[in-house]
Design an enzyme around this catalytic site. Structure first.
Site, PDB file in Angstrom:
ATOM      1  CE  LYS A 159      41.129  28.210  -3.613  1.00 44.45           C
ATOM      2  NZ  LYS A 159      40.101  28.691  -2.652  1.00 44.45           N
ATOM      3  NE  ARG A 206      40.478  22.148  -0.477  1.00 47.93           N
ATOM      4  CZ  ARG A 206      39.886  22.773  -1.502  1.00 47.93           C
ATOM      5  NH1 ARG A 206      40.456  22.803  -2.680  1.00 47.93           N
ATOM      6  NH2 ARG A 206      38.732  23.375  -1.316  1.00 47.93           N
ATOM      7  NE  ARG A 251      31.561  29.129  -5.033  1.00 45.84           N
ATOM      8  CZ  ARG A 251      32.692  28.567  -4.624  1.00 45.84           C
ATOM      9  NH1 ARG A 251      33.864  29.037  -5.022  1.00 45.84           N
ATOM     10  NH2 ARG A 251      32.655  27.547  -3.795  1.00 45.84           N
ATOM     11  NE  ARG A 255      31.213  24.304  -5.417  1.00 42.39           N
ATOM     12  CZ  ARG A 255      32.475  24.557  -5.105  1.00 42.39           C
ATOM     13  NH1 ARG A 255      33.217  25.297  -5.897  1.00 42.39           N
ATOM     14  NH2 ARG A 255      32.990  24.062  -3.997  1.00 42.39           N
ATOM     15  NE  ARG A 297      33.329  24.102   0.699  1.00 42.91           N
ATOM     16  CZ  ARG A 297      32.705  25.041  -0.025  1.00 42.91           C
ATOM     17  NH1 ARG A 297      31.434  25.319   0.209  1.00 42.91           N
ATOM     18  NH2 ARG A 297      33.346  25.681  -0.970  1.00 42.91           N
TER      19      ARG A 297
HETATM   20  P1  ADP Z   1      37.463  30.237  -4.612  1.00 38.89           P
HETATM   21  O1  ADP Z   1      37.784  29.681  -5.969  1.00 38.89           O
HETATM   22  O2  ADP Z   1      38.678  30.733  -3.892  1.00 38.89           O
HETATM   23  O3  ADP Z   1      36.646  29.292  -3.774  1.00 38.89           O
HETATM   24  P2  ADP Z   1      35.767  32.091  -6.109  1.00 38.89           P
HETATM   25  O4  ADP Z   1      36.708  32.689  -7.092  1.00 38.89           O
HETATM   26  O5  ADP Z   1      34.788  31.080  -6.574  1.00 38.89           O
HETATM   27  O6  ADP Z   1      36.576  31.528  -4.830  1.00 38.89           O
HETATM   28  O7  ADP Z   1      34.977  33.311  -5.419  1.00 38.89           O
HETATM   29  C1  ADP Z   1      33.933  33.067  -4.471  1.00 38.89           C
HETATM   30  C2  ADP Z   1      32.790  34.050  -4.721  1.00 38.89           C
HETATM   31  O8  ADP Z   1      33.207  35.380  -4.382  1.00 38.89           O
HETATM   32  C3  ADP Z   1      32.327  34.114  -6.167  1.00 38.89           C
HETATM   33  O9  ADP Z   1      30.918  34.284  -6.159  1.00 38.89           O
HETATM   34  C4  ADP Z   1      33.040  35.353  -6.738  1.00 38.89           C
HETATM   35  O10 ADP Z   1      32.246  35.991  -7.739  1.00 38.89           O
HETATM   36  C5  ADP Z   1      33.165  36.241  -5.522  1.00 38.89           C
HETATM   37  N1  ADP Z   1      34.426  37.010  -5.483  1.00 38.89           N
HETATM   38  C6  ADP Z   1      35.653  36.628  -5.926  1.00 38.89           C
HETATM   39  N2  ADP Z   1      36.576  37.596  -5.695  1.00 38.89           N
HETATM   40  C7  ADP Z   1      35.917  38.605  -5.061  1.00 38.89           C
HETATM   41  C8  ADP Z   1      36.328  39.888  -4.559  1.00 38.89           C
HETATM   42  N3  ADP Z   1      37.607  40.302  -4.650  1.00 38.89           N
HETATM   43  N4  ADP Z   1      35.377  40.660  -3.977  1.00 38.89           N
HETATM   44  C9  ADP Z   1      34.083  40.239  -3.881  1.00 38.89           C
HETATM   45  N5  ADP Z   1      33.639  39.040  -4.330  1.00 38.89           N
HETATM   46  C10 ADP Z   1      34.552  38.232  -4.917  1.00 38.89           C
HETATM   47  P1  ADP Z   2      36.351  25.842  -2.759  1.00 36.76           P
HETATM   48  O1  ADP Z   2      37.499  26.589  -3.347  1.00 36.76           O
HETATM   49  O2  ADP Z   2      35.074  26.619  -2.783  1.00 36.76           O
HETATM   50  O3  ADP Z   2      36.647  25.241  -1.424  1.00 36.76           O
HETATM   51  P2  ADP Z   2      36.796  23.515  -4.476  1.00 36.76           P
HETATM   52  O4  ADP Z   2      36.010  23.467  -5.721  1.00 36.76           O
HETATM   53  O5  ADP Z   2      38.235  23.817  -4.535  1.00 36.76           O
HETATM   54  O6  ADP Z   2      36.001  24.556  -3.579  1.00 36.76           O
HETATM   55  O7  ADP Z   2      36.629  22.147  -3.663  1.00 36.76           O
HETATM   56  C1  ADP Z   2      35.365  21.559  -3.438  1.00 36.76           C
HETATM   57  C2  ADP Z   2      35.551  20.264  -2.638  1.00 36.76           C
HETATM   58  O8  ADP Z   2      36.321  19.338  -3.407  1.00 36.76           O
HETATM   59  C3  ADP Z   2      36.314  20.408  -1.327  1.00 36.76           C
HETATM   60  O9  ADP Z   2      35.467  20.791  -0.254  1.00 36.76           O
HETATM   61  C4  ADP Z   2      36.883  18.994  -1.148  1.00 36.76           C
HETATM   62  O10 ADP Z   2      35.887  18.094  -0.687  1.00 36.76           O
HETATM   63  C5  ADP Z   2      37.214  18.598  -2.580  1.00 36.76           C
HETATM   64  N1  ADP Z   2      38.604  18.976  -2.949  1.00 36.76           N
HETATM   65  C6  ADP Z   2      38.980  19.888  -3.879  1.00 36.76           C
HETATM   66  N2  ADP Z   2      40.309  19.976  -3.953  1.00 36.76           N
HETATM   67  C7  ADP Z   2      40.803  19.100  -3.035  1.00 36.76           C
HETATM   68  C8  ADP Z   2      42.119  18.739  -2.619  1.00 36.76           C
HETATM   69  N3  ADP Z   2      43.220  19.306  -3.147  1.00 36.76           N
HETATM   70  N4  ADP Z   2      42.229  17.801  -1.636  1.00 36.76           N
HETATM   71  C9  ADP Z   2      41.156  17.221  -1.092  1.00 36.76           C
HETATM   72  N5  ADP Z   2      39.888  17.517  -1.422  1.00 36.76           N
HETATM   73  C10 ADP Z   2      39.703  18.455  -2.399  1.00 36.76           C
END
Ligand code: ADP
Ligand code: ADP
Ligand code: ZN
Length: 217
Positions: A15, A90, A129, A162, A173
């Site tokens: 995302k 979420r 990541r 992170r 998660r």
């Molecule tokens: P999200 O925001 O949904 O948690 P991220 O965009 O941070 O996910 O992506 C998670 C990890 O996977 C990052 O290290 C990113 O560089 C990698 N990543 C994102 N999209 C892809 C893909 N299509 N193929 C392989 N790795 C990806």
């Molecule tokens: P990722 O896409 O890797 O799960 P985020 O950066 O979106 O990570 O979220 C990290 C943490 O922040 C989540 O595990 C949760 O604890 C909190 N968080 C983020 N967005 C929300 C939401 N919309 N509702 C509740 N908790 C959230």
């Protein structure tokens, strides 16, 4: 024209990565509740302190807290032409709260892009990541490495891992996602707003798929 998007998908689905492209393409801001909560933690606010315990445990922060943050953010001037919601809603309660807030302002969501990625791929994406301490750009040690190890291509600041990207917290998660967030796929499908994307494809191909399915662009 305004474009209000939701990016939906499990942690690690891509995302944030895709949001970076959409920001550039459409000139609208990314509204990431994860980034906003981490900023509150770093600033040491009372809300940040409470949120930190939930985040470290891999649990969700309470709906009321997150809904409050998002409502305030969407009122800001830069959201007038649209926004990319990343990591929100979420829960069904968050989705309902968003829907009523938008209805009050005569607004709507234009599309919900849902990324589908296998669980084991999510784990390896999240363990590798890295994020920039300066501009919060995202990288992956194998799938999207920076040119210089540990250094951001865009701004030259250091990269970090992170706290919650440790295998045990990642598994927690993903379980929370299945229980509390996955129901939103059906929720937005019923509303006729859902667009599914194969998130297993390489980053550039996912980017192209997303651009192809967005309304009127
Ligand atoms: P999200 O925001 O949904 O948690 P991220 O965009 O941070 O996910 O992506 C998670 C990890 O996977 C990052 O290290 C990113 O560089 C990698 N990543 C994102 N999209 C892809 C893909 N299509 N193929 C392989 N790795 C990806
Ligand atoms: P990722 O896409 O890797 O799960 P985020 O950066 O979106 O990570 O979220 C990290 C943490 O922040 C989540 O595990 C949760 O604890 C909190 N968080 C983020 N967005 C929300 C939401 N919309 N509702 C509740 N908790 C959230
Ligand atoms: Zn940077």
């Amino acid at each position: 024209m305004s474009l209000n998007l939701i990016l939906l998908g499990p942690p690690g689905a891509g995302k944030g990565t895709q949001a970076q492209f959409l920001i550039e393409k459409f000139g609208i801001p990314q509204v990431s509740t994860g980034d906003m909560l981490r900023a509150a933690v770093a600033a040491g606010t009372e809300m940040g302190l409470k949120a930190k315990a939930c985040m470290d445990a891999g649990d969700l922060v309470p709906d009321a807290v997150v809904v409050g943050i998002v409502k305030d953010r969407l009122q800001e001037a830069d959201c007038a032409k649209g926004y990319i919601l990343d990591g929100f809603p979420r829960t069904v309660a968050q989705a309902d709260a968003l829907a009523s807030a938008l209805a009050e302002g005569g607004q709507k969501i234009d599309a919900v892009v849902a990324f589908e990625v296998d669980k084991e791929a999510l784990v390896s994406r999240l363990t590798g990541r890295r994020a920039c301490t300066g501009c919060s750009a995202g990288y992956h040690v194998d799938y999207d490495p920076p040119k210089v190890d540990g250094v951001c291509d865009k701004c030259g600041a250091k990269l970090f891992q992170r706290d919650d990207d440790q295998e045990e917290t990642i598994r927690k998660r993903l379980e929370v996602y299945d229980n509390q967030t996955a129901p939103l796929v059906g929720y937005y499908e019923k509303a006729g707003q859902l667009k599914r994307v194969d998130g297993m494809l390489p980053i550039d191909q996912v980017k192209q798929t997303v651009l192809d399915l967005l309304p009127g662009v």
